[in-house]
Design an enzyme around this catalytic site. Structure first.
Site, PDB file in Angstrom:
ATOM      1  N   ASP A 133       0.846  -1.198   0.000  1.00  9.47           N
ATOM      2  CA  ASP A 133       0.000   0.000   0.000  1.00  9.47           C
ATOM      3  C   ASP A 133       0.879   1.245   0.000  1.00  9.47           C
ATOM      4  O   ASP A 133       2.005   1.214  -0.497  1.00  9.47           O
ATOM      5  CB  ASP A 133      -0.925  -0.042   1.230  1.00  9.47           C
ATOM      6  CG  ASP A 133      -2.279   0.602   0.951  1.00  9.47           C
ATOM      7  OD1 ASP A 133      -2.312   1.822   0.749  1.00  9.47           O
ATOM      8  OD2 ASP A 133      -3.296  -0.124   0.922  1.00  9.47           O
ATOM      9  N   HIS A 175      -3.717   6.104   3.504  1.00  9.78           N
ATOM     10  CA  HIS A 175      -4.502   4.933   3.102  1.00  9.78           C
ATOM     11  C   HIS A 175      -3.957   3.647   3.728  1.00  9.78           C
ATOM     12  O   HIS A 175      -4.694   2.856   4.323  1.00  9.78           O
ATOM     13  CB  HIS A 175      -4.496   4.836   1.565  1.00  9.78           C
ATOM     14  CG  HIS A 175      -5.391   3.758   1.023  1.00  9.78           C
ATOM     15  ND1 HIS A 175      -4.952   2.485   0.769  1.00  9.78           N
ATOM     16  CD2 HIS A 175      -6.710   3.793   0.682  1.00  9.78           C
ATOM     17  CE1 HIS A 175      -5.948   1.759   0.290  1.00  9.78           C
ATOM     18  NE2 HIS A 175      -7.030   2.528   0.216  1.00  9.78           N
ATOM     19  N   ALA A 281      -7.055  -8.400  -8.051  1.00  8.47           N
ATOM     20  CA  ALA A 281      -8.142  -9.173  -7.446  1.00  8.47           C
ATOM     21  C   ALA A 281      -8.747 -10.176  -8.416  1.00  8.47           C
ATOM     22  O   ALA A 281      -9.269 -11.217  -8.008  1.00  8.47           O
ATOM     23  CB  ALA A 281      -9.230  -8.236  -6.928  1.00  8.47           C
ATOM     24  N   VAL A 286      -6.472 -15.388  -6.326  1.00  6.61           N
ATOM     25  CA  VAL A 286      -6.564 -14.273  -5.381  1.00  6.61           C
ATOM     26  C   VAL A 286      -7.991 -14.193  -4.847  1.00  6.61           C
ATOM     27  O   VAL A 286      -8.951 -14.506  -5.549  1.00  6.61           O
ATOM     28  CB  VAL A 286      -6.168 -12.957  -6.076  1.00  6.61           C
ATOM     29  CG1 VAL A 286      -6.237 -11.790  -5.104  1.00  6.61           C
ATOM     30  CG2 VAL A 286      -4.773 -13.070  -6.675  1.00  6.61           C
ATOM     31  N   SER A 334     -11.207  -0.963  -0.478  1.00 12.83           N
ATOM     32  CA  SER A 334      -9.918  -0.944   0.211  1.00 12.83           C
ATOM     33  C   SER A 334     -10.087  -1.242   1.688  1.00 12.83           C
ATOM     34  O   SER A 334      -9.201  -1.812   2.328  1.00 12.83           O
ATOM     35  CB  SER A 334      -9.241   0.422   0.046  1.00 12.83           C
ATOM     36  OG  SER A 334      -8.739   0.589  -1.248  1.00 12.83           O
TER      37      SER A 334
END
Length: 813
Positions: A133, A175, A281, A286, A334
């Protein structure tokens, strides 16, 4: 060049995506005066690139910015016009574009029932989650101790298409800190889903939440190879370029490779409300996560589609705020992603053997359905048209993640009781120690509060499970001193349960406690011995239980202490044989140590040592040497060095004529006999202990044979017509019987006409001739005379008185 961006919200995300659609273009010359743009590209090979393939890339002018280890890919900076040439390199599967990726509590934790799992003692302890991130504010109090910011294997930065690679991961956007708090915050109110887990952080997005494929791929690679992570949490995403299947996408393929390496990979589905899952994703291995709100509704802006696996709380989630000690609300998939990452950590603590795809299946199968599902579309001016839709699998995946149901699926109902092993005192043993040690083991968890020790039927007043046991889960070792053990027979019992109330079979040990030492009597004590003869040491040894061993510790003469085991004979008699040196006299010291089966020890004597006085009764061996022959008045040497003794000879005495008189002392001596005869020589030797011995040798003494001059004949010889003259003398040597004596050396002198000296050896006829010097024109009447001055021969004597003549002459006419 498409840039990566954080998926923060609904309308904001869309605006940011539009603003950041253009990347930075590098300009390079192609050598013809024209400039061609430099682009970061991702080259995929059919297998791990070889050194030849890498050399070819460099030859074409490509600058390698990153080589990945978990996937056969290389990121390069290269002119666009060279891309077709790179595609033709053998083994190159594809040359992909470096696209953009966008970075996509207190109520949400009970919503997914994580608090029910905490109640079982499961908090993610021992599991490491790698946050890929914008970094993490590791100074936030709720994240204290979660990672070491100076450790390159826990905190690292990858930015600028590989231009920046350095230790550190401080968040400059917020974030990543918010995401990390959802996973592992330890705040009492806003507690993370797996607040017991540890973190590793790969900072791959900048202060604007922007990043590139190559950096995200590098971060994933680092999570696998350096961070020792179990889970990768990626609250970011970018367009996959395909609506459904995206395993060929570079970012999704790298995330799939992380799963193949044994890590659980979890990523945000995206916040566009589209029926398309963002990369990574969308990777088939995943876990793709959408968003629901506190009302268990799938929100309209959560991406959806066939690749969606789950939804999780993602609306107004309160978590850690960077650059402060406080908390802030954020929305987006997120925020949903770390909820699922935390649940995965809870499952891995429960069962560390779970494979990534097993976890993905369990989470999908145990999810529960949302209450309502929405979809929406933008109609302009920031307005969105929202409507209810059917909650199909394409909209919800498996449903809302359920930590409690997943945990119940994973956990094993424990019906196995613990086992108790008593190490000391072992059953049937005899001991002089009151130390009790035992271990309680269980397949899940020992309940230490249930451990009860009894000695001889009474609960131990000494044992305390808290202080006497080493805290553990599956194995709890305990050790303490039990004052309730008494002399004689004792029975120790131990009971314990596990945390599932399964009771162990009672462990029992019956043993004898003995602190009485053996008794040693009738020992040999002080004694005597002779050289070379071993001495036996004995004693009567008894014990109230049983004698286990007895040992004699002794110190040889001029030696160091050693030992020999005693053996038990009949009637409690123990003995051992101690060796005695053959060549030393003095004192050997010793003592006896006996031990019983409880290792109680007795010593005799209690202090000091016994003595063994060693003497020598072995006489020496005298050697006077061989018989000899000698002449009268000749020196005779006698050598007694052949004499020997076990402890050493101290004196040598010689009697040359056997008259009882000591004529000389020493190893080697000389003597001269003055008369002919046979003589017996006696040598007497004595050792250090006074023992003696003698030896004789015979000496035969004779006279040497005699010799004398039998004749001397001198003749005159002239040369040069009678002008020059010299003489010759012939000498004959014979023995007393007239026999010629050869090899005798005759010495003589000339006188008269010359005065020189001569010598020579006789021949076999006993003769030797001498010549005088020459004389020129000697006068008439001149005399040449030769006289014998001496005669020698080894073993002979010259009897001058027996000479027939000693001199002879000749005259010149």
């Amino acid at each position: 060049m498409e840039k990566i961006k954080i998926e923060l919200g609904v309308l904001i995300a869309a605006i940011i995506a539009i603003l950041l659609i253009a990347g930075t273009i590098a300009i390079a010359s192609n050598g013809n005066g024209k400039v061609t743009p430099k682009k970061t590209m991702i080259i995929s090979f059919d297998k791990k690139p070889t050194s030849e393939q890498i050399a070819k890339l460099k030859e074409l002018g490509a600058r390698i910015t990153y080589q990945y280890s978990i996937t056969p890919k290389i990121a390069v900076k290269v002119s666009e016009d060279l891309i077709p040439l790179i595609s033709e390199i053998p083994g190159v599967v594809s040359v992909g574009e470096n696209k953009q990726v966008h970075a996509l509590l207190d109520v949400s934790v009970p919503l997914i029932e994580a608090n029910k799992v905490w109640a079982e003692g499961i908090t993610g302890q021992g599991v490491k989650v790698c946050i890929v991130d914008t970094g993490v504010d590791y100074n936030h109090p709720a994240l204290a101790g979660k990672l070491n910011s100076s450790n390159p294997n826990e905190c690292y930065t990858f930015l600028g298409n590989g231009a920046i690679r350095e230790v550190g991961c401080m968040d400059d956007n917020g974030h990543g800190t918010h995401v990390a708090g959802i996973v592992a915050s330890t705040d009492s109110t806003y507690k993370g889903v797996a607040y017991g887990a540890s973190l590793a952080v790969a900072k791959v997005l900048d202060s604007q939440g922007s990043g590139y494929y190559v950096d995200v791929m590098a971060g994933i690679d680092w999570c696998v190879n350096n961070a020792g992570a179990d889970i990768i949490s990626m609250s970011l995403g970018g367009s996959s370029g395909t609506e459904y299947a995206c395993d060929t996408n570079d970012l999704a393929a790298t995330a799939n490779s992380a799963v193949d390496s044994g890590l659980v990979a979890i990523a945000a589905a995206g916040n566009d409300g589209a029926y398309e899952i963002l990369t990574p994703a969308c990777g088939s291995k995943v876990i793709a996560v959408g968003a629901n709100n506190d009302a268990k509704e799938v929100v309209w802006w959560s991406n959806r589609g066939e690749q969606l696996d789950l939804v999780a709380p993602g609306v107004d989630i309160m978590s850690c705020e960077y650059n402060t000690a406080g908390f802030v609300e954020k929305s987006g998939t997120s925020m949903s992603t770390p909820h699922v990452s935390g649940v995965a950590a809870l499952l891995l603590e429960t069962d560390p053997t779970l494979a990534p795809l097993e976890i993905k299946a369990i989470l999908n199968e145990t999810a529960y359905p949302p209450s309502v599902c929405y979809e929406g579309r933008r109609i302009g001016r920031g307005l969105v048209l929202v409507k209810k839709v059917e909650c199909t699998e394409a909209v919800t995946g498996g449903g809302i993640v359920n930590a409690s149901a997943a945990y119940e699926r994973v956990k094993v109902v424990d019906t196995t009781p613990p086992t108790i092993t008593i190490e000391t005192p072992a059953s049937g043993s005899v001991t002089n120690s009151q130390v009790v040690s035992f271990t309680v083991k269980d397949n899940v968890d020992v309940d230490e509060s249930t451990i009860v020790v009894k000695i001889n039927g009474a609960i131990s007043a000494v044992f305390n499970a808290t202080t006497d046991c080493t805290a553990g889960t599956t194995s709890v070792p305990c050790s303490y001193t039990e004052a309730g053990i008494v002399e004689g027979s004792n029975t120790l019992t131990v009971d314990a349960n596990d945390t599932s109330a399964n009771a162990a079979t009672q462990a029992s040990s019956t043993f004898t406690y003995d602190v009485t030492s053996p008794t040693i009597t009738n020992s040999t004590g002080n004694t005597e011995a002779t050289t070379g003869e071993p001495v036996t040491i004995s004693a009567i040894i008894t014990d109230n239980v049983k004698v286990d061993s007895a040992t004699v510790y002794y110190t040889p003469i001029d030696g160091t202490e050693t030992s020999v085991a005693m053996k038990e004979q009949a009637n409690n008699l123990w003995n051992a044989s101690i060796p005695v040196d053959e060549n030393k006299v003095g004192t050997i010291t010793y003592h006896i140590v006996a031990k019983d089966t409880a290792t109680n020890e007795a010593r005799d004597p209690t202090t000091g040592e016994y003595n063994i006085k060693v003497t020598d009764n072995d006489p020496p061996v005298a050697d006077a040497g061989p018989d000899q022959s000698a002449y009268v008045n000749e020196i005779v040497t006698f050598d007694g060095s052949g004499s020997t003794d076990n402890i050493g000879i101290v004196s040598y005495e010689w009697d040359f004529e056997s008259d009882g008189t000591v004529d000389a002392t020493g190893v080697k001596v000389n003597h001269t006999y003055t008369a002919v005869g046979n003589y017996t020589v006696t040598l007497t030797v004595k050792d250090a202990a006074g023992n003696s011995a003698n030896d004789t040798a015979l000496v035969t003494v004779t006279e040497k044979p005699a010799m004398h001059v039998a004749s001397i004949d001198v003749v005159l010889i002239s040369r040069s017509r009678g002008w020059n003259y010299y003489a010759e003398a012939t000498v004959t040597i014979v023995d007393a019987y007239g026999n010629p004596v050869g090899t005798a050396t005759v010495y003589g002198e000339w006188s008269g006409a010359t005065t020189d000296k001569d010598s020579g050896d006789t021949d076999a006829e006993g003769k030797v001739t001498f010549q005088s010097d020459s004389v020129w024109k000697p006068a008439s009447g001149t005399t040449f005379t030769f006289c014998v001055t001496s005669v020698t021969k080894t073993g002979w004597q010259y009897d001058e008185l027996a000479n027939v003549e000693t001199c002879d002459s000749v005259t010149v006419p």
